[in-house]
Design a protein around this motif. Sequence first.
Motif, PDB file in Angstrom:
ATOM      1  N   ARG A  48       0.923  -1.748  -0.066  1.00  0.00           N
ATOM      2  CA  ARG A  48       0.128  -0.028  -0.499  1.00  0.00           C
ATOM      3  C   ARG A  48       0.489   1.363  -0.061  1.00  0.00           C
ATOM      4  O   ARG A  48       0.081   2.287  -0.733  1.00  0.00           O
ATOM      5  CB  ARG A  48      -1.240  -0.258   1.192  1.00  0.00           C
ATOM      6  N   VAL A  94      -5.843   2.735  -1.513  1.00  0.00           N
ATOM      7  CA  VAL A  94      -4.546   1.753  -2.253  1.00  0.00           C
ATOM      8  C   VAL A  94      -5.694   0.442  -2.397  1.00  0.00           C
ATOM      9  O   VAL A  94      -6.439  -0.327  -2.030  1.00  0.00           O
ATOM     10  CB  VAL A  94      -3.727   1.393  -2.440  1.00  0.00           C
ATOM     11  N   VAL A 127       0.800   4.569  -2.689  1.00  0.00           N
ATOM     12  CA  VAL A 127       0.549   5.063  -2.518  1.00  0.00           C
ATOM     13  C   VAL A 127       2.430   6.326  -3.661  1.00  0.00           C
ATOM     14  O   VAL A 127       1.688   7.024  -3.991  1.00  0.00           O
ATOM     15  CB  VAL A 127       0.470   6.018  -0.943  1.00  0.00           C
ATOM     16  N   GLU A 157      -4.126   8.652  -2.849  1.00  0.00           N
ATOM     17  CA  GLU A 157      -3.552   9.516  -2.494  1.00  0.00           C
ATOM     18  C   GLU A 157      -3.054   8.851  -0.464  1.00  0.00           C
ATOM     19  O   GLU A 157      -2.267   9.686   0.412  1.00  0.00           O
ATOM     20  CB  GLU A 157      -4.391  10.935  -2.090  1.00  0.00           C
ATOM     21  N   THR A 158      -3.939   8.151   0.299  1.00  0.00           N
ATOM     22  CA  THR A 158      -3.349   7.367   0.921  1.00  0.00           C
ATOM     23  C   THR A 158      -3.384   5.853   0.774  1.00  0.00           C
ATOM     24  O   THR A 158      -4.026   5.289   0.260  1.00  0.00           O
ATOM     25  CB  THR A 158      -4.098   7.598   2.237  1.00  0.00           C
TER      26      THR A 158
END
Length: 374
Positions: free
Chosen positions: A236, A251, A240, A246-247
């Motif tokens: 994850r 994901v 990003v 974005e976070t």
Amino acid sequence: MSQKFIPATFIRGGSSKGVFFHAKDVPSDRAALDPILLEVLGSPDPYQRQLDGMGGGISSLSKGVIIGPPTHPDADVDYTFAQVAVDKPIVDWKGNCGNLSSAVGPFAVDTGLVQVADGEALVRIHQVNTKKIIHARFPVRNGKAEVRGDYAIAGVAGTGARIRLDFLAPGGTQTGALLPTGQVIEEIEGLPCTLVDAANPAVFFAASDLGLTGEETPDQIEAIPGMMARLDHLRRLAGVRMGLAETPEKVGLAAPRVALLARPGAPKLLDGSVMTPDSHDIQVRMLSMERVHRAVPLTGALGLACACKVAGSLPASLCGPLPRPDEIRVAQPSGMLAVGAEVRHDNTGWRAESAVVYRTARTLMIGAVSIRED
């Protein structure tokens, strides 16, 4: 409660299986199609067996495919792929399944979507998820795709007719670049890695950096306390870094994949046989949909082949000398997979020109799948 039935075909492509639909037989709206695919495959199933559907309890057997007329000028057919989670109500439409790509051309010919002459057929496939073109070449006899042949692939019993898949310009399927960050080597939580987007996004780590040999079986890796959670956490963070979300929490499950690499060795395969170091060029253990794949996702192997051709990358540092420059022999839990990649460096950076692999496919059932309705 009653049931309605939707025409469908159940097909093995490479080392995966999936339910194939004609685009005309299912909704085009994915909000309407998602619940259909979940029910057809038998998801979500907390027991992870998908007994109430066509799925097989692992990611490679929980897939849907939509085939329709082409929307790309260089294609004969459109191919849309859906990865269905086993234990969650999630359908992921972002990536591609390289194994099921091998069944698209034969399906198109057998169902009359594409007309070809006997001999070697070429079907040009528009992979809708990745917006890429795949060329499938396979034998046709009496107007149908041939299934009999002497070509064997790791993880599938028996032999079949060989299908050649050429993935044209496979780089940047979701990020727009072969190296999404522009860097050959990255570091995530102190671990060196290489981030590659070819056929599907993936992040490659050295197995030794995580305390592994790279020869463990999927079950052995999954049994290590905390290992799967750590690998998903790293995956994850890589997602990003690649710009896929974005976070880390945003994901998706399907991309990027995370892979553990090792130099050539003597791994014991799932069938009990043992490989020799001279039989392969690199070893991989790859995760797909939160499970360790029992072979290797074909798009993951293609991405690895591209990465091995990038000078200075982590995969390149672990890959042994190549007996044939046009072939990389990848050792995975079910055996060896030979893949090829053409990668070059110019003033814009690293670019993947093409990737090639060989598979077999066979239609297992033609009929209709049931959907419950009020």
